[in-house]
Write a protein that holds these residues in place. Structure first.
Motif, PDB file in Angstrom:
ATOM      1  N   CYS A 141       0.844  -1.190   0.000  1.00  0.00           N
ATOM      2  CA  CYS A 141       0.000   0.000   0.000  1.00  0.00           C
ATOM      3  C   CYS A 141       0.881   1.242   0.000  1.00  0.00           C
ATOM      4  N   ASN A 142       0.408   2.287  -0.676  1.00  0.00           N
ATOM      5  CA  ASN A 142       1.158   3.541  -0.731  1.00  0.00           C
ATOM      6  C   ASN A 142       0.692   4.528   0.335  1.00  0.00           C
ATOM      7  N   ALA A 143      -0.276   4.101   1.172  1.00  0.00           N
ATOM      8  CA  ALA A 143      -0.712   4.916   2.312  1.00  0.00           C
ATOM      9  C   ALA A 143      -0.333   4.194   3.599  1.00  0.00           C
ATOM     10  N   HIS A 144      -0.372   4.919   4.704  1.00  0.00           N
ATOM     11  CA  HIS A 144       0.071   4.345   5.980  1.00  0.00           C
ATOM     12  C   HIS A 144      -0.918   4.739   7.076  1.00  0.00           C
ATOM     13  N   CYS A 145      -2.171   4.270   6.932  1.00  0.00           N
ATOM     14  CA  CYS A 145      -3.231   4.638   7.877  1.00  0.00           C
ATOM     15  C   CYS A 145      -2.995   3.956   9.224  1.00  0.00           C
ATOM     16  N   ALA A 146      -3.107   4.726  10.278  1.00  0.00           N
ATOM     17  CA  ALA A 146      -2.842   4.199  11.620  1.00  0.00           C
ATOM     18  C   ALA A 146      -3.833   3.113  12.005  1.00  0.00           C
ATOM     19  N   TYR A 147      -5.053   3.170  11.479  1.00  0.00           N
ATOM     20  CA  TYR A 147      -6.101   2.220  11.885  1.00  0.00           C
ATOM     21  C   TYR A 147      -6.116   0.941  11.044  1.00  0.00           C
ATOM     22  N   CYS A 148      -5.232   0.792  10.082  1.00  0.00           N
ATOM     23  CA  CYS A 148      -5.265  -0.340   9.147  1.00  0.00           C
ATOM     24  C   CYS A 148      -5.192  -1.675   9.886  1.00  0.00           C
ATOM     25  N   TYR A 149      -6.109  -2.592   9.563  1.00  0.00           N
ATOM     26  CA  TYR A 149      -6.106  -3.896  10.228  1.00  0.00           C
ATOM     27  C   TYR A 149      -5.157  -4.897   9.556  1.00  0.00           C
ATOM     28  N   ASP A 246      -6.187  18.764   5.424  1.00  0.00           N
ATOM     29  CA  ASP A 246      -5.069  18.560   6.352  1.00  0.00           C
ATOM     30  C   ASP A 246      -5.215  17.260   7.130  1.00  0.00           C
ATOM     31  N   GLU A 247      -6.425  17.008   7.600  1.00  0.00           N
ATOM     32  CA  GLU A 247      -6.664  15.786   8.382  1.00  0.00           C
ATOM     33  C   GLU A 247      -6.481  14.552   7.506  1.00  0.00           C
ATOM     34  N   TYR A 248      -7.018  14.599   6.293  1.00  0.00           N
ATOM     35  CA  TYR A 248      -6.901  13.471   5.361  1.00  0.00           C
ATOM     36  C   TYR A 248      -5.437  13.148   5.056  1.00  0.00           C
ATOM     37  N   GLU A 249      -4.686  14.144   4.687  1.00  0.00           N
ATOM     38  CA  GLU A 249      -3.292  13.910   4.304  1.00  0.00           C
ATOM     39  C   GLU A 249      -2.448  13.466   5.498  1.00  0.00           C
ATOM     40  N   ARG A 250      -2.796  13.945   6.691  1.00  0.00           N
ATOM     41  CA  ARG A 250      -2.068  13.515   7.882  1.00  0.00           C
ATOM     42  C   ARG A 250      -2.320  12.039   8.160  1.00  0.00           C
ATOM     43  N   ILE A 251      -3.569  11.617   8.091  1.00  0.00           N
ATOM     44  CA  ILE A 251      -3.918  10.229   8.415  1.00  0.00           C
ATOM     45  C   ILE A 251      -3.397   9.267   7.353  1.00  0.00           C
ATOM     46  N   LYS A 252      -3.526   9.634   6.086  1.00  0.00           N
ATOM     47  CA  LYS A 252      -3.093   8.728   5.015  1.00  0.00           C
ATOM     48  C   LYS A 252      -1.571   8.607   4.941  1.00  0.00           C
ATOM     49  N   ALA A 253      -0.871   9.683   5.192  1.00  0.00           N
ATOM     50  CA  ALA A 253       0.600   9.675   5.203  1.00  0.00           C
ATOM     51  C   ALA A 253       1.163   8.935   3.980  1.00  0.00           C
ATOM     52  N   TYR A 254       0.773   9.392   2.793  1.00  0.00           N
ATOM     53  CA  TYR A 254       1.183   8.726   1.555  1.00  0.00           C
ATOM     54  C   TYR A 254       2.690   8.749   1.356  1.00  0.00           C
ATOM     55  N   SER A 255       3.200   7.666   0.768  1.00  0.00           N
ATOM     56  CA  SER A 255       4.607   7.641   0.363  1.00  0.00           C
ATOM     57  C   SER A 255       4.837   8.661  -0.747  1.00  0.00           C
ATOM     58  N   ASP A 256       3.882   8.737  -1.664  1.00  0.00           N
ATOM     59  CA  ASP A 256       3.931   9.704  -2.769  1.00  0.00           C
ATOM     60  C   ASP A 256       3.020  10.874  -2.414  1.00  0.00           C
ATOM     61  N   LYS A 257       3.582  11.929  -1.872  1.00  0.00           N
ATOM     62  CA  LYS A 257       2.792  13.056  -1.384  1.00  0.00           C
ATOM     63  C   LYS A 257       1.998  13.729  -2.493  1.00  0.00           C
TER      64      LYS A 257
END
Length: 455
Positions: A141-149, A246-257
């Motif tokens: 995944c290219n995102a890094h969501c904190a809640y990912c199961y 801002d909230e979306y981009e913070r939570i997703k923390a994409y590798s490719d900004k």
């Protein structure tokens, strides 16, 4: 007295039939003829009544709303009519007939729970649902969501040398109806060649299928939509937003900004919808982003209010320290709904009209599987990448008979819940993790009723 949602009279008749009938299910043989026979019966008045166990009530000073999730009916009553409903003052024959025909009153001797349970079991045994596959194209995944199961699951693509075995497994499913494939991940669009090859080979094998996708949409491009979606037979895509920019981009923390910019995701949602694929925007809510998600729904309406291809799906994060307390959830959804111009854009609201369920979700349905990027087969996407939970693999098939052919049993607390016809026990994966298993319907129905009362 008047209907907001008209009753399903056939359901009222079926519940009464199954509550009284003691036949073994195998005696029915032809369920279509049985249901036709039940539909031809009259709903006649009896001597004594009680309120349906499935009535849910919301009141204001001027009126009362009663919704019955079993019979799919919602009525509006004045305070005087409410007193008639609860038996405090007399009711004439037309009022009595109204309460009975809307399922608000049932015969005093009727065991509704028994009737619903028997009907649900029969539907589970005799229904022939289409095969449903949740297929992980990759666990990267290219995102890094904190809640990912999927934390701790190995990041890998589906191996090319197992694709033929996968197609063979799908080909051997009972597809008298089309196979529904959900492309899943990780982020499924990180392995587009895999989707292309599976779609092509299923077409060559003559397997009827259509597909959907769960994606963050950061990798969507116009060329991809134009050249691949038709081959994938894409009907709809679920895209998660966790708040405003801002909230979306913070939570997703994409590798490719760059690709992960909020504005790009919004543009991609519009692009997908313009090309005819419907989009469900899942909005994840926890205790930290409640205020921001209210703003997000405002923003979504500004952009997508008149776009029939775009709907919204609020979902509470479960199993974390940031969970919204259960007792607050109705209020949170009410705050969202009351500010929306068109609450019906929230897909859960439309489930007010759905027939009662006979199983909770994908995990409880026979002929429904999740397959990880190793080719392992599971009941549910929450198990992906954890081999100790697998049912089989694409090379050997299922290791034993699928126990889900047997009707699922409702837990006692769910059996006693007025909303059980809308979720039939909810998410088993959440329950096993000691998280709230209830579907969002449990909270959105009361919230929506309060919005109606406000008008």
């Amino acid at each position: 007295m008047y209907n907001i949602v008209s009753p399903d009279e056939n359901l009222i008749k079926r519940i009464a039939f199954f509550a009284k009938d003691e036949s073994d299910f195998c005696e029915y043989k032809n369920t279509r003829n049985l249901f036709q026979k039940i539909a031809e019966q009259e709903i006649s008045l009896a001597d004594f009544y009680k309120q349906s166990e499935y009535n849910y009530c919301e009141k204001s000073v001027k009126r009362c709303l009663i919704y019955n999730p079993l019979y799919n009916t919602m009525v509006s009553l004045t305070p005087e009519e409410y007193q008639q409903y609860i038996g405090k003052i007399g009711v004439d024959e037309s009022g009595e007939r109204f309460f009975v025909q809307n399922g608000l009153w049932v015969e005093d001797s009727l065991d509704e729970k028994k009737g619903y349970s028997r009907m649900a079991k029969m539907m589970h045994i005799y229904s022939s649902p289409e095969p449903t596959l949740i297929l992980a194209t990759t666990q990267k995944c290219n995102a890094h969501c904190a809640y990912c199961y999927e934390k701790g699951v190995e990041h890998k693509d589906f191996p090319a040398d197992k694709i033929d075995k996968l197609v063979q497994f799908i080909s051997h499913l009972d597809w008298h109806k089309a196979v529904h494939i959900t492309w899943f991940g990780g982020e499924p669009l990180m392995n587009v060649p895999f989707i292309d090859e599976v779609a092509q080979k299923l077409g060559e094998a003559g397997v009827p299928f259509y597909s959907s996708m769960i994606s963050n949409a950061s990798l969507v491009k116009e060329k991809l939509v134009q050249e691949h979606f038709a081959m994938w037979r894409m009907k709809h895509i679920q895209i998660t937003l966790d708040g405003t920019k801002d909230e979306y981009e913070r939570i997703k923390a994409y590798s490719d900004k760059e690709n992960g910019k909020f504005e790009n995701i919004i543009d991609n949602i519009g692009l997908i919808a313009r090309h005819g694929t419907s989009v469900d925007i899942r909005v994840n809510i926890d205790s930290n982003n409640i205020t921001d998600t209210v703003k997000l729904f405002h923003q979504m309406e500004d952009i997508f209010l008149n776009n029939d291809k775009v709907r919204y799906y609020p979902a509470f994060i479960n199993g974390s320290t940031c969970d919204v307390p259960v007792e607050m959830r109705v209020d949170v959804l009410y705050d969202i709904l009351k500010q929306m111009q068109n609450p019906a854009k929230i897909m859960s609201v439309n489930r007010l009209y759905n027939p009662p369920l006979n199983a909770s979700c994908h995990r409880a349905q026979p002929n429904a599987f999740a397959i990880d990027a190793d080719g392992n087969i599971y009941k549910c996407e929450h198990d992906i990448g954890r081999c100790n939970n697998r049912l089989g693999d694409v090379e050997q098939g299922l290791y034993g008979e699928d126990s889900r052919k047997n009707p699922p049993r409702l837990r006692k607390e769910c059996e006693d819940c007025v909303f059980s016809p809308k979720c039939y026990g909810g998410c088993e994966s959440n329950y096993l993790k000691s998280a709230d298993p209830c579907m969002v319907d449990r909270y959105i129905i009361p919230a929506y009723m309060r919005v109606i009362l406000d008008k």
